[in-house]
Design a protein around this motif. Sequence first.
Motif, PDB file in Angstrom:
ATOM      1  N   PHE A  38      31.907   8.712  56.842  1.00 53.27           N
ATOM      2  CA  PHE A  38      32.570   8.598  55.506  1.00 53.27           C
ATOM      3  C   PHE A  38      33.327   9.747  54.867  1.00 53.27           C
ATOM      4  N   ALA A  39      32.218  10.912  55.089  1.00 50.51           N
ATOM      5  CA  ALA A  39      33.012  12.024  54.705  1.00 50.51           C
ATOM      6  C   ALA A  39      34.064  12.686  55.422  1.00 50.51           C
ATOM      7  N   GLN A  40      34.195  12.339  56.643  1.00 43.80           N
ATOM      8  CA  GLN A  40      35.157  12.793  57.494  1.00 43.80           C
ATOM      9  C   GLN A  40      36.510  11.793  57.324  1.00 43.80           C
ATOM     10  N   SER A  44      38.796  13.003  54.491  1.00 47.96           N
ATOM     11  CA  SER A  44      39.284  14.456  54.545  1.00 47.96           C
ATOM     12  C   SER A  44      40.503  14.849  55.341  1.00 47.96           C
TER      13      SER A  44
END
Lengths: 149, 727
Positions: free
Chosen positions: B507-509, B512
């Motif tokens: 989810f962080a990736q 971004s």
Amino acid sequence: CGFALRGAVNLPFQSIYVGLPDSSALGGELKRHLRANGKTEVTSQATTAEVVLDVLGETREKTILSLNSQGRVREFNLTYNLKFRLRDKAGREVLAPTTISLKRNLSFKENEVLAKEAEETLLYRDMQSELVQQIMRRLAVVKMDTPST
Amino acid sequence: SSFAQTQTVIETANKNASSLSAATKPQATQAADKKAVDPSTLPTVIQAETMNGEPDRIVRMENNVIVTRGDTKLTAERASYLQIEDQLDASGNIELQRGADCYTGQLIRFALESGVGFVLKPSYFIARNNGQGKADRIDFASEERSTITNGTYSTCQGLDPDWYLKAETLNLDTGLDTGVAGKSVLYFKGVPIMATPGWMDFSFPLSGARHSGILPPTMGHSNKGGIEFGVPYYFNIAPNRDLTLRPKMIARRGLQMGIEGRYLGESYAGETAVEGISDKLTNTTRYAINSIHNQKLTPEAVFSWNLNRASDNDYPADFSNSTTKTAQRLLLREVGLDYYGSIWNASLRSTSYQVLQDPSAPITLPYERLPQLSFHAGQHDVVGLDWSVDALMTRFWHPTLIRGNRAVINPQVSFPIIQPAFFAVPKLSFHATQYELDNPAQGQASHYQRTIPSLSLDTGLIFERQASLLGEGMTQTLEPRLFYVNTPYRDQTALPLFDTALADFNFAQIFSENRFTGHDRIGDSNQVTAGLVSRFIEGDGTERFKFALGQRFYFNTQKVSLDGKSNPSRSDLLLAGNGQISNTLNVEAALQVSQSDRQSVRSSYGIHWQPAEKKVLNLQYQFQRDVLKQLELSGQWPISHRWYAVGKSNYSLLNRKLVEGLAGLEYRADCWALRFVAHRFATTTLNNNSGIAIQLELTGLARLGFGSNPIETLKKSINGYQPSTTN
């Protein structure tokens, strides 16, 4: 199904001091969200604020989550813990010490160690944003006592 | 002449008119006042059935004698008191109470004012740590210091203690909180288990405080070294400084010496551990060093190092009994200097790694950064804008691969619009990179420049409703989010790969801009990420549960790639859920599903159940396609009033192999605890470590240390483990 756009959230205090240094990325993001709320002023000194947010502990930890059959790390667990409280001008706790813990998985390969270092930074930043959201949720519902005169 | 009365108050040299009333004050108040009152002014109260003597010279007492002075109280059958000499002699069923401490014996002589004296054939009890025993004689040097001759010491209750220390001399100092034994033998269940010679003092704390002394010895056996026996010694140098010595006898290899120091100051902190052995098996000197240090030079500047080294590839596998050491085959060496300005910070650091090679699965040595200078500046909310600039200059060095210098500058500007129910963050960033290569490969230039702009827009809405989760009223949110990125294509195939790899898909990736981590590749993209999060939030703002799903949609085919594979039109699908079902039950699940074959690429499921203190069960499943498929069960569970079982099994379903197995038992008695741990784990492709460790902890004699002992192994291996320590 009952969902409605979130209404305006007024924090139950007029001004706040955030006990994190200017160099803190967490402090920066938190202050920006406090300001974005509009009504609440973020002061630069603890003495002039109606409430003070004390950070009692900010820890990051990296532990092994899984090993492969050769006994090498294949996943790490990253945890980010923040312990904080909120005090009013008289020093009374309006929010008792509260801990928020977040964690993320990071896969690992020895030949990508430098890339994984950057990825670790990204995951901590992601947790930091989530942490700010969770702090805001808690601040929005603190019960301020009737001010003592 | 004789006295008619049965009670008298003997006043000390400087007469005090109010002494009688002071004598009748309740004991507790008197003890509290003790410091304020000059001890020489305390009155002495004598009671006995029969009393005679000479006035101001001697008092003789018989039958039910009670002598009280301050918080000292003596009862005996017979006693005499020489007033001028301040000497009290007593015999017959003596009981002396000094504060909460108590001595019983046959014969006693001591000075009431100074507390100096002796008692013969006593039993004693020291309240502070429940210390008790018997002796031939105890000499009192003062109220606080005493010497026990030919005595025993134990923290166990009763006449038949489970363990006791038998010492020729034993000095107790309640003021310094120390017990020091001379030549002594330690008995456990009547069996002598340890002896110390007369020239070596054995010291222990009289309370549970941090104190210099022997830590619980650990005995064990490992497949690599045979029988092992270690007696760590802890030096409490200062409240913020300590040192632990770890001599360990390893039957097949020899004596291993370890030393560990920790320190903490106002502007610095660190810890260093060094261990070494002259190995009989390999005929070499082998060692390992780990050192961390942080030093604030000024309020803005911090100097730090993190240095790790081992003498050879097999050191951790041969000498460590925990996977935390053996599982990491890269040992970092890093020295850094950081400066924090008001809106900017900079850091200069050098890093390199020692690789502990496993011949069956060699590792490429990572690039060394000698050095890396990084700079970050940024401000929030400057007329509504956020801006930042990151600059990075690095010299990448490698003995065999392409070496070179790389400079990166990455300015970004965004205009966040944040409302309670809505946010939109348009952002423009620009990457400029320059390479100077020392030894370019054939067909590769020595100089490259790359400039890439990138545009993104992050938007989201927040809906709320009142809902209930498992019968509890909560706020449920629904947070749709769209993230658009447009980055043009630049051919980067000729550029080296210094610090770059494809990022984990998470989810962080997906929210971004770049699908790579590191700066050697900036992925071309014309894509949108769609995400949906729903949270359940309690009345006090606590997040109880969270569900999330996310997917990326590509509008064109990505050309920048590390493996030459092209992307489908949709990315894998991410699904996640985690939270607290109840106060004792936590669950989490994360799943990455491929859109081409509908199979999971990576998944993880976990349950953590902690119904009570020292009662925990964890179940964890980790899957990475073609890499990992593991089931882990771990926990701690009481099996009877005093017995606890601990265990862990980490089984690889992919290789049908036990990666790590641990089983242990703990027994907790009132004044001691025994731990038994058997451990087996993979260290290399072909090797396993297996061993057993036994630790006996005697309450009040040795404090639990830190570092390599069975407790630490359990803490690291079992999530939620709580030691059944005795102090």
